[in-house]
Design an enzyme around this catalytic site. Structure first.
Site, mmCIF file in Angstrom:
data_model
loop_
_atom_site.group_PDB
_atom_site.id
_atom_site.type_symbol
_atom_site.label_atom_id
_atom_site.label_comp_id
_atom_site.label_asym_id
_atom_site.label_seq_id
_atom_site.Cartn_x
_atom_site.Cartn_y
_atom_site.Cartn_z
ATOM 1 N N LYS A 231 -9.759 -2.892 11.259
ATOM 2 C CA LYS A 231 -8.481 -2.504 11.862
ATOM 3 C C LYS A 231 -8.332 -3.067 13.279
ATOM 4 C CE LYS A 231 -6.649 0.023 8.548
ATOM 5 N NZ LYS A 231 -5.350 -0.302 7.907
ATOM 6 N N TYR B 129 -14.573 -0.058 8.648
ATOM 7 C CA TYR B 129 -13.151 0.276 8.687
ATOM 8 C C TYR B 129 -12.567 0.022 10.066
ATOM 9 C CZ TYR B 129 -8.895 3.104 8.224
ATOM 10 O OH TYR B 129 -7.586 3.543 8.205
ATOM 11 N N GLY C 47 0.823 -1.202 0.000
ATOM 12 C CA GLY C 47 0.000 0.000 0.000
ATOM 13 C C GLY C 47 0.852 1.245 0.000
ATOM 14 N N ALA C 48 1.844 1.304 -0.912
ATOM 15 C CA ALA C 48 2.852 2.371 -0.866
ATOM 16 C C ALA C 48 2.748 3.356 -2.022
ATOM 17 C CB ALA C 48 4.246 1.748 -0.848
ATOM 18 N N SER C 49 1.660 3.346 -2.762
ATOM 19 C CA SER C 49 1.576 4.213 -3.936
ATOM 20 C C SER C 49 1.210 5.644 -3.609
ATOM 21 C CB SER C 49 0.568 3.642 -4.943
ATOM 22 O OG SER C 49 -0.712 3.528 -4.357
ATOM 23 N N ARG C 50 0.739 5.895 -2.385
ATOM 24 C CA ARG C 50 0.310 7.251 -2.022
ATOM 25 C C ARG C 50 0.168 7.359 -0.510
ATOM 26 N NH1 ARG C 50 -4.249 4.659 -4.317
ATOM 27 N NH2 ARG C 50 -3.626 5.513 -6.313
ATOM 28 N N GLY C 51 -0.101 8.565 -0.036
ATOM 29 C CA GLY C 51 -0.460 8.781 1.355
ATOM 30 C C GLY C 51 0.563 8.292 2.360
ATOM 31 N N GLY D 15 1.496 5.242 3.147
ATOM 32 C CA GLY D 15 2.419 4.225 2.648
ATOM 33 C C GLY D 15 3.567 4.816 1.871
#
Length: 280
Positions: A197, A193, A45-49, A51
């Site tokens: 979590k 959500y 999950g590293a493509s944005r934000g 991550g």
């Protein structure tokens, strides 16, 4: 007869269970420049934000980073794995853009295999991939409920299961799952959500006991405040007062500190970013 396991507190995190005879968790080690040199990190999950911020920060600490996510091309939400990897390369770091759908077992295995083939192993996992759904339970479509569980929980399970043998083979390392302060907000109701979590926190705090003999630290990390990521904005998260906003870079620094741990350090805890950094 063994005495019951007792609670222990560590570095601002919530209580963990320490097995009888096990060493107490050590205090936190400050993550400094180059502290992760020679280590290999897989960031799901590293493509944005959050991550992307974590991937960039870990690369700045000297780690080789697998930038993993589904986002290979620019879509409705900005950010791709190739853009993040290019940013790391431009700063002189080492990165590999790895396509990965955390809900697909074959995709996860292929992404892990590609990382090992490129960098020779894996020392650290940051499980960040997630989807957001904050609607009340009574109006939540089944497909949204299931998507939260598939990505936020099963996705963490799959990437964690696949990296454990590789981290064990390196003699130890660190697993970090990104969660949310919403888990504690039971006075504000429930949603898919937060439920997904909360399950991740139980998965990781229990896994810490299982992996302590393998010298593997297992921790959860969440922002102390709201990070206004591209995903948050695309999901219509709403306006947040400035004092309640946390820069994504704060999560990057906190993740670097946990990434530098092993089974003799901070493990079995649920950390909040600003509280963790305040102890170092």
């Amino acid at each position: 007869m063994n005495e019951p396991a007792g609670p222990a507190q560590d570095a601002g995190g919530r209580s963990e269970t320490v097995e009888p005879g096990a060493p107490s968790p050590a205090g936190p080690a400050r993550a400094t420049a180059g502290s992760l040199a020679g280590r290999v990190v897989f960031v799901a999950g590293a493509s944005r934000g959050i991550g992307a911020a974590i991937a960039v920060n870990l690369a700045e600490q000297g780690a080789a980073v697998a930038v993993a996510a589904r986002s290979e091309d620019t879509g409705r939400v900005p950010g791709t794995i190739h853009e993040v990897a290019a940013r790391i390369h431009a700063a002189g770091g080492r990165a590999l853009a790895v396509p990965c759908d955390v809900t697909d077992e074959k995709s996860v295995r292929a992404a892990i295999a590609a990382t090992v083939a490129e960098f020779g192993g894996i020392d650290i996992l940051v499980a960040n991939a997630g989807v957001l759904w904050l609607g009340p339970v009574e109006t939540t479509p089944l497909k949204r409920w299931q998507l939260c569980l598939d990505v936020n929980l099963t996705g963490v399970f799959l990437v964690t299961r696949e990296v454990i043998p590789h981290i064990r083979a390196r003699g130890g390392g660190s697993l970090v799952a990104i969660t949310t302060t919403g888990v504690e907000m039971t006075d504000r109701g429930s949603n898919a959500y937060w439920v997904s979590k909360a399950a991740v926190e139980r998965l990781y705090t229990g896994l810490a006991t299982d992996l302590r003999p393998d010298n593997i630290a297992v921790n959860c990390l969440s922002p102390s405040r709201v990070v206004l990521t591209e995903g948050w904005q695309a999901a219509g998260g709403g306006d947040i007062p400035a004092e309640m906003v946390e820069p994504p870079e704060t999560m990057g620094r906190a993740a670097a500190l946990l990434a530098s741990q092993d089974g003799t350090g901070i493990t079995g805890t649920v950390q909040r970013s600003e509280a963790l950094l305040a102890t170092t």
